[in-house]
Design an enzyme around this catalytic site. Structure first.
Site, PDB file in Angstrom:
ATOM      1  N   GLY A 237       0.833  -1.208   0.000  1.00 59.36           N
ATOM      2  CA  GLY A 237       0.000   0.000   0.000  1.00 59.36           C
ATOM      3  C   GLY A 237       0.863   1.251   0.000  1.00 59.36           C
ATOM      4  O   GLY A 237       1.813   1.349   0.763  1.00 59.36           O
TER       5      GLY A 237
ATOM      6  N   ARG B 278      -5.027   7.113   2.756  1.00 64.96           N
ATOM      7  CA  ARG B 278      -3.714   6.803   2.186  1.00 64.96           C
ATOM      8  C   ARG B 278      -3.146   7.958   1.368  1.00 64.96           C
ATOM      9  O   ARG B 278      -1.991   7.900   0.934  1.00 64.96           O
ATOM     10  CB  ARG B 278      -3.818   5.544   1.313  1.00 64.96           C
ATOM     11  CG  ARG B 278      -3.933   4.268   2.093  1.00 64.96           C
ATOM     12  CD  ARG B 278      -2.905   3.240   1.675  1.00 64.96           C
ATOM     13  NE  ARG B 278      -2.979   2.902   0.286  1.00 64.96           N
ATOM     14  CZ  ARG B 278      -3.494   1.786  -0.194  1.00 64.96           C
ATOM     15  NH1 ARG B 278      -4.027   0.897   0.637  1.00 64.96           N
ATOM     16  NH2 ARG B 278      -3.483   1.532  -1.467  1.00 64.96           N
TER      17      ARG B 278
ATOM     18  N   MET C 224      -8.988   2.484   8.441  1.00 66.68           N
ATOM     19  CA  MET C 224      -8.209   1.345   7.919  1.00 66.68           C
ATOM     20  C   MET C 224      -7.274   0.826   9.009  1.00 66.68           C
ATOM     21  O   MET C 224      -7.332   1.268  10.149  1.00 66.68           O
ATOM     22  CB  MET C 224      -7.389   1.783   6.706  1.00 66.68           C
ATOM     23  CG  MET C 224      -8.158   1.779   5.411  1.00 66.68           C
ATOM     24  SD  MET C 224      -7.018   2.069   4.040  1.00 66.68           S
ATOM     25  CE  MET C 224      -8.085   1.670   2.665  1.00 66.68           C
ATOM     26  N   GLY C 225      -6.398  -0.090   8.621  1.00 66.99           N
ATOM     27  CA  GLY C 225      -5.430  -0.622   9.583  1.00 66.99           C
ATOM     28  C   GLY C 225      -5.288  -2.121   9.493  1.00 66.99           C
ATOM     29  O   GLY C 225      -4.540  -2.724  10.256  1.00 66.99           O
ATOM     30  N   ARG C 226      -6.082  -2.714   8.604  1.00 64.43           N
ATOM     31  CA  ARG C 226      -6.076  -4.174   8.484  1.00 64.43           C
ATOM     32  C   ARG C 226      -6.394  -4.801   9.844  1.00 64.43           C
ATOM     33  O   ARG C 226      -7.423  -4.484  10.407  1.00 64.43           O
ATOM     34  CB  ARG C 226      -4.711  -4.650   7.975  1.00 64.43           C
ATOM     35  CG  ARG C 226      -4.807  -5.600   6.808  1.00 64.43           C
ATOM     36  CD  ARG C 226      -3.417  -5.988   6.366  1.00 64.43           C
ATOM     37  NE  ARG C 226      -3.018  -5.211   5.220  1.00 64.43           N
ATOM     38  CZ  ARG C 226      -3.353  -5.488   3.973  1.00 64.43           C
ATOM     39  NH1 ARG C 226      -4.108  -6.529   3.708  1.00 64.43           N
ATOM     40  NH2 ARG C 226      -2.949  -4.743   2.973  1.00 64.43           N
TER      41      ARG C 226
ATOM     42  N   ASP D 145       1.857  -1.375  11.645  1.00 62.25           N
ATOM     43  CA  ASP D 145       1.790  -2.736  12.191  1.00 62.25           C
ATOM     44  C   ASP D 145       3.073  -3.532  11.957  1.00 62.25           C
ATOM     45  O   ASP D 145       3.050  -4.760  11.954  1.00 62.25           O
ATOM     46  CB  ASP D 145       0.595  -3.483  11.562  1.00 62.25           C
ATOM     47  CG  ASP D 145       0.744  -3.640  10.044  1.00 62.25           C
ATOM     48  OD1 ASP D 145       1.635  -3.001   9.452  1.00 62.25           O
ATOM     49  OD2 ASP D 145      -0.036  -4.401   9.462  1.00 62.25           O
TER      50      ASP D 145
ATOM     51  N   GLY E 243       5.911  -2.785   3.619  1.00 66.93           N
ATOM     52  CA  GLY E 243       5.507  -3.408   4.876  1.00 66.93           C
ATOM     53  C   GLY E 243       6.215  -4.734   5.082  1.00 66.93           C
ATOM     54  O   GLY E 243       7.090  -5.114   4.300  1.00 66.93           O
ATOM     55  N   ASP E 244       5.814  -5.459   6.132  1.00 67.34           N
ATOM     56  CA  ASP E 244       6.582  -6.667   6.459  1.00 67.34           C
ATOM     57  C   ASP E 244       6.439  -7.765   5.408  1.00 67.34           C
ATOM     58  O   ASP E 244       7.347  -8.565   5.217  1.00 67.34           O
ATOM     59  CB  ASP E 244       6.287  -7.171   7.879  1.00 67.34           C
ATOM     60  CG  ASP E 244       4.821  -7.390   8.131  1.00 67.34           C
ATOM     61  OD1 ASP E 244       4.010  -7.098   7.222  1.00 67.34           O
ATOM     62  OD2 ASP E 244       4.485  -7.865   9.220  1.00 67.34           O
TER      63      ASP E 244
ATOM     64  N   ARG F  87       1.432  -4.980  -5.191  1.00 67.18           N
ATOM     65  CA  ARG F  87       1.582  -6.169  -4.348  1.00 67.18           C
ATOM     66  C   ARG F  87       1.869  -7.313  -5.310  1.00 67.18           C
ATOM     67  O   ARG F  87       0.983  -7.724  -6.046  1.00 67.18           O
ATOM     68  CB  ARG F  87       0.299  -6.424  -3.549  1.00 67.18           C
ATOM     69  CG  ARG F  87      -0.002  -5.333  -2.542  1.00 67.18           C
ATOM     70  CD  ARG F  87      -1.057  -5.736  -1.528  1.00 67.18           C
ATOM     71  NE  ARG F  87      -1.101  -4.760  -0.455  1.00 67.18           N
ATOM     72  CZ  ARG F  87      -2.005  -3.803  -0.341  1.00 67.18           C
ATOM     73  NH1 ARG F  87      -2.969  -3.714  -1.224  1.00 67.18           N
ATOM     74  NH2 ARG F  87      -1.959  -2.931   0.649  1.00 67.18           N
ATOM     75  N   SER F  88       3.111  -7.758  -5.302  1.00 66.64           N
ATOM     76  CA  SER F  88       3.533  -8.699  -6.345  1.00 66.64           C
ATOM     77  C   SER F  88       3.410 -10.147  -5.898  1.00 66.64           C
ATOM     78  O   SER F  88       4.074 -10.568  -4.948  1.00 66.64           O
ATOM     79  CB  SER F  88       4.981  -8.407  -6.744  1.00 66.64           C
ATOM     80  OG  SER F  88       5.427  -9.363  -7.668  1.00 66.64           O
TER      81      SER F  88
ATOM     82  N   ARG G  52     -25.533   6.908  11.206  1.00 68.50           N
ATOM     83  CA  ARG G  52     -24.952   6.920   9.866  1.00 68.50           C
ATOM     84  C   ARG G  52     -23.558   6.290   9.940  1.00 68.50           C
ATOM     85  O   ARG G  52     -22.918   6.323  10.999  1.00 68.50           O
ATOM     86  CB  ARG G  52     -24.789   8.366   9.343  1.00 68.50           C
ATOM     87  CG  ARG G  52     -26.096   9.079   9.084  1.00 68.50           C
ATOM     88  CD  ARG G  52     -26.785   8.541   7.835  1.00 68.50           C
ATOM     89  NE  ARG G  52     -27.977   9.296   7.493  1.00 68.50           N
ATOM     90  CZ  ARG G  52     -29.208   9.047   7.940  1.00 68.50           C
ATOM     91  NH1 ARG G  52     -29.411   8.051   8.788  1.00 68.50           N
ATOM     92  NH2 ARG G  52     -30.222   9.778   7.538  1.00 68.50           N
TER      93      ARG G  52
ATOM     94  N   THR H   7       3.849   2.046   5.964  1.00 66.12           N
ATOM     95  CA  THR H   7       2.455   1.593   5.899  1.00 66.12           C
ATOM     96  C   THR H   7       1.635   2.440   6.852  1.00 66.12           C
ATOM     97  O   THR H   7       2.085   2.705   7.982  1.00 66.12           O
ATOM     98  CB  THR H   7       2.288   0.105   6.265  1.00 66.12           C
ATOM     99  OG1 THR H   7       0.895  -0.142   6.503  1.00 66.12           O
ATOM    100  CG2 THR H   7       3.055  -0.305   7.500  1.00 66.12           C
ATOM    101  N   ILE H   8       0.443   2.817   6.431  1.00 66.52           N
ATOM    102  CA  ILE H   8      -0.380   3.615   7.357  1.00 66.52           C
ATOM    103  C   ILE H   8      -0.841   2.767   8.539  1.00 66.52           C
ATOM    104  O   ILE H   8      -1.257   3.301   9.559  1.00 66.52           O
ATOM    105  CB  ILE H   8      -1.611   4.249   6.660  1.00 66.52           C
ATOM    106  CG1 ILE H   8      -2.584   3.189   6.142  1.00 66.52           C
ATOM    107  CG2 ILE H   8      -1.195   5.202   5.562  1.00 66.52           C
ATOM    108  CD1 ILE H   8      -3.959   3.749   5.784  1.00 66.52           C
ATOM    109  N   ASP H   9      -0.773   1.441   8.407  1.00 70.39           N
ATOM    110  CA  ASP H   9      -1.296   0.573   9.475  1.00 70.39           C
ATOM    111  C   ASP H   9      -0.446   0.614  10.748  1.00 70.39           C
ATOM    112  O   ASP H   9      -0.920   0.252  11.818  1.00 70.39           O
ATOM    113  CB  ASP H   9      -1.359  -0.884   8.977  1.00 70.39           C
ATOM    114  CG  ASP H   9      -2.243  -1.033   7.748  1.00 70.39           C
ATOM    115  OD1 ASP H   9      -3.052  -0.129   7.491  1.00 70.39           O
ATOM    116  OD2 ASP H   9      -2.112  -2.042   7.039  1.00 70.39           O
TER     117      ASP H   9
HETATM  118  O1  F6P Z   1      -1.938  -1.853   4.316  1.00 73.33           O
HETATM  119  C1  F6P Z   1      -2.468  -0.619   4.010  1.00 73.33           C
HETATM  120  C2  F6P Z   1      -3.952  -0.714   3.720  1.00 73.33           C
HETATM  121  O2  F6P Z   1      -4.402   0.576   3.390  1.00 73.33           O
HETATM  122  C3  F6P Z   1      -4.794  -1.321   4.833  1.00 73.33           C
HETATM  123  O3  F6P Z   1      -5.075  -0.420   5.864  1.00 73.33           O
HETATM  124  C4  F6P Z   1      -6.006  -1.770   4.076  1.00 73.33           C
HETATM  125  O4  F6P Z   1      -6.640  -2.845   4.732  1.00 73.33           O
HETATM  126  C5  F6P Z   1      -5.433  -2.210   2.755  1.00 73.33           C
HETATM  127  O5  F6P Z   1      -4.173  -1.565   2.617  1.00 73.33           O
HETATM  128  C6  F6P Z   1      -6.272  -1.866   1.559  1.00 73.33           C
HETATM  129  O6  F6P Z   1      -5.673  -2.449   0.457  1.00 73.33           O
HETATM  130  P1  F6P Z   1      -6.032  -2.065  -1.043  1.00 73.33           P
HETATM  131  O7  F6P Z   1      -5.470  -0.720  -1.330  1.00 73.33           O
HETATM  132  O8  F6P Z   1      -5.407  -3.137  -1.831  1.00 73.33           O
HETATM  133  O9  F6P Z   1      -7.530  -2.035  -1.127  1.00 73.33           O
END
Ligand code: F6P
Length: 319
Positions: free
Chosen positions: A11, A254, A170-172, A130, A102-103, A72-73, A245, A126-128
Site C-alpha cells: 500500500g 492513504r 483502515m489498519g487491516r 503494524d 511493509g513486512d 503487491r507482487s 450513519r 504503511t499507514i497501518d
Molecule cells: O496496508 C495498508 C492498507 O491501506 C490497509 O489499511 C487496508 O486494509 C489495505 O491496505 C487496503 O488495500 P487495497 O489498497 O489493496 O484495497
C-alpha cells in the site's frame, strides 16, 4: 560509481514521494548513481528500471502517493521470477536496493537476499503502523491527520442532528489508527481488533447520557473488528435509540499532502538507509523506536506480529 535503486511495495503512503526525492539527492551527494524501479517488485521483474537525477524528483515533495508506483507482487513470491529480477539488477550493475514497504515486502526481500546476495535496506512504510520492531512507519502521521480532519468535519454535522456516526478507519488487523484517533478526537466509542468488547456493556451508559442531554455520538471502529460498521450503526439505532450513519473513510486515509513529520521522517529514514548500506548493513530494516533509529534484522521484523503499544491500549480502559 556504485549503483543504488529504490522501489515502493504494498500500500502506498504519503511520505513516499519525499523519500524518493531525498533518495535521489542524497545518493548523488554520496557519489552513488540512483535508479528508480517502477511498480514495485512487479517492475523489477519486468525490468522497469531507470537511471534518475534531480529533475526526476522536482515538484513531488508535496504530493501523496508515489511517483514510481507500487504493487503487491504475487510473482515475486515465485523463485523463477526472483531469478529474472536478479538478472535485471545485474544487467545494470545495481548492487544496493532500498525498499519502502511493509513486512510482507520485507519477507520476500529476505528470501531474495538469501538466494542472490542482493544487498538491501527496508524502510517501514504503511499507514497501518503494524510492523514489528519499529514504533513508526512512514505515512502514519499523514493518515492520522486525514482521519482527524474527517472526524472534525463529521462532528460538525453530527452535532447539528441527533445522530450517532460510526467512522471506520483502515489498519487491516491493527487498531492503531482507530485508537490514536479516538484518544485525540474525544469520541465516545472505539472498537479495535486488539480488545474484546461487548456492546451491551455500553447500553445503560449511552442511554442515560441521551437522557441527560447528549445529542450525538461518534464511534471510531477499526476495519479489522469482528463486526462490520453497519452492524454497529444498527446497534445504535435499535439498542440506544438514536438515528445513525456510517462513514467508511477508506482510501482517503492513504493520500494527501504529506505532513511535516512524514517529510522529516522520510528524510531521516532515507539518510540512515543509504548510510547503512554504504556501511555494509546489507540485510536489515531501519527502524525507529524510543531510543532512535536502529537497524534490525529482517528476522526480528518479520517473525512476529506487532503488538499494539500497551500504554495506548491501557488508555482505552479509561475512556
Ligand atoms: O496496508 C495498508 C492498507 O491501506 C490497509 O489499511 C487496508 O486494509 C489495505 O491496505 C487496503 O488495500 P487495497 O489498497 O489493496 O484495497
Amino acid at each position: 560509481m556504485k549503483r543504488i535503486a529504490i522501489l515502493c511495495s504494498g500500500g502506498d503512503v504519503s511520505g513516499m514521494n519525499p523519500a524518493l526525492k531525498h533518495f535521489v539527492e542524497y545518493s548523488l551527494q554520496k557519489d552513488l548513481t540512483p535508479y528508480f524501479i517502477y511498480d514495485g517488485f512487479e517492475g523489477l521483474i519486468d525490468n522497469k528500471i531507470k537511471k534518475v537525477s534531480y529533475c526526476d524528483v522536482s515538484g513531488i515533495i508535496n504530493r501523496g502517493g508515489t511517483k514510481i508506483g507500487s504493487a503487491r507482487s504475487k510473482r515475486f513470491m515465485q523463485k523463477e521470477y526472483r531469478e529474472i529480477a536478479k538478472q535485471n539488477l545485474d544487467a545494470l550493475n545495481i548492487e544496493m536496493l532500498v525498499v519502502l514497504g511493509g513486512d510482507g515486502s520485507f519477507r520476500g526481500l529476505d528470501i531474495f537476499y538469501k538466494e542472490t546476495g542482493t544487498k538491501f535496506c527496508g524502510i517501514p512504510a504503511t499507514i497501518d503502523n503494524d510492523i514489528n520492531g519499529t514504533d513508526y512507519s512512514l505515512g502514519v502521521d499523514t493518515a492520522l491527520n486525514i482521519i482527524k480532519t474527517s472526524i472534525d468535519a463529521i462532528r460538525d454535522t453530527a452535532s447539528s442532528f441527533r445522530r450517532a456516526f460510526v467512522i471506520e478507519t483502515m489498519g487491516r488487523d491493527c487498531g492503531y489508527l482507530a485508537l490514536v484517533s479516538h484518544l485525540t478526537s474525544g469520541s465516545e466509542l472505539c472498537l479495535i481488533p486488539e480488545k474484546e468488547y461487548d456492546l451491551k456493556s455500553y447500553e445503560d451508559k449511552f442511554k442515560s447520557e441521551i437522557k441527560n442531554g447528549r445529542r450525538y455520538f461518534i464511534a471510531i471502529v477499526s476495519e479489522g473488528i469482528k463486526q462490520d460498521s453497519i452492524e454497529i450503526a444498527k446497534w445504535f439505532e435499535e439498542k440506544i435509540g438514536i438515528e445513525s450513519r456510517v462513514s467508511i473513510l477508506g482510501h482517503i486515509q492513504r493520500g494527501g499532502n504529506p505532513t511535516i513529520y512524514d517529510r522529516l521522517m522520510a528524510y531521516k529514514f532515507i539518510t540512515y538507509a543509504v548510510d547503512g548500506m554504504l556501511d555494509d548493513k546489507n540485510e536489515s530494516v531501519i527502524c525507529y523506536t524510543k531510543s532512535g533509529f536502529e537497524f534490525k534484522s529482517i528476522e526480528e521484523v518479520t517473525s512476529k506480529t506487532k503488538e499494539l503499544d500497551s500504554e495506548l491500549l491501557s488508555y482505552l480502559d479509561n475512556t
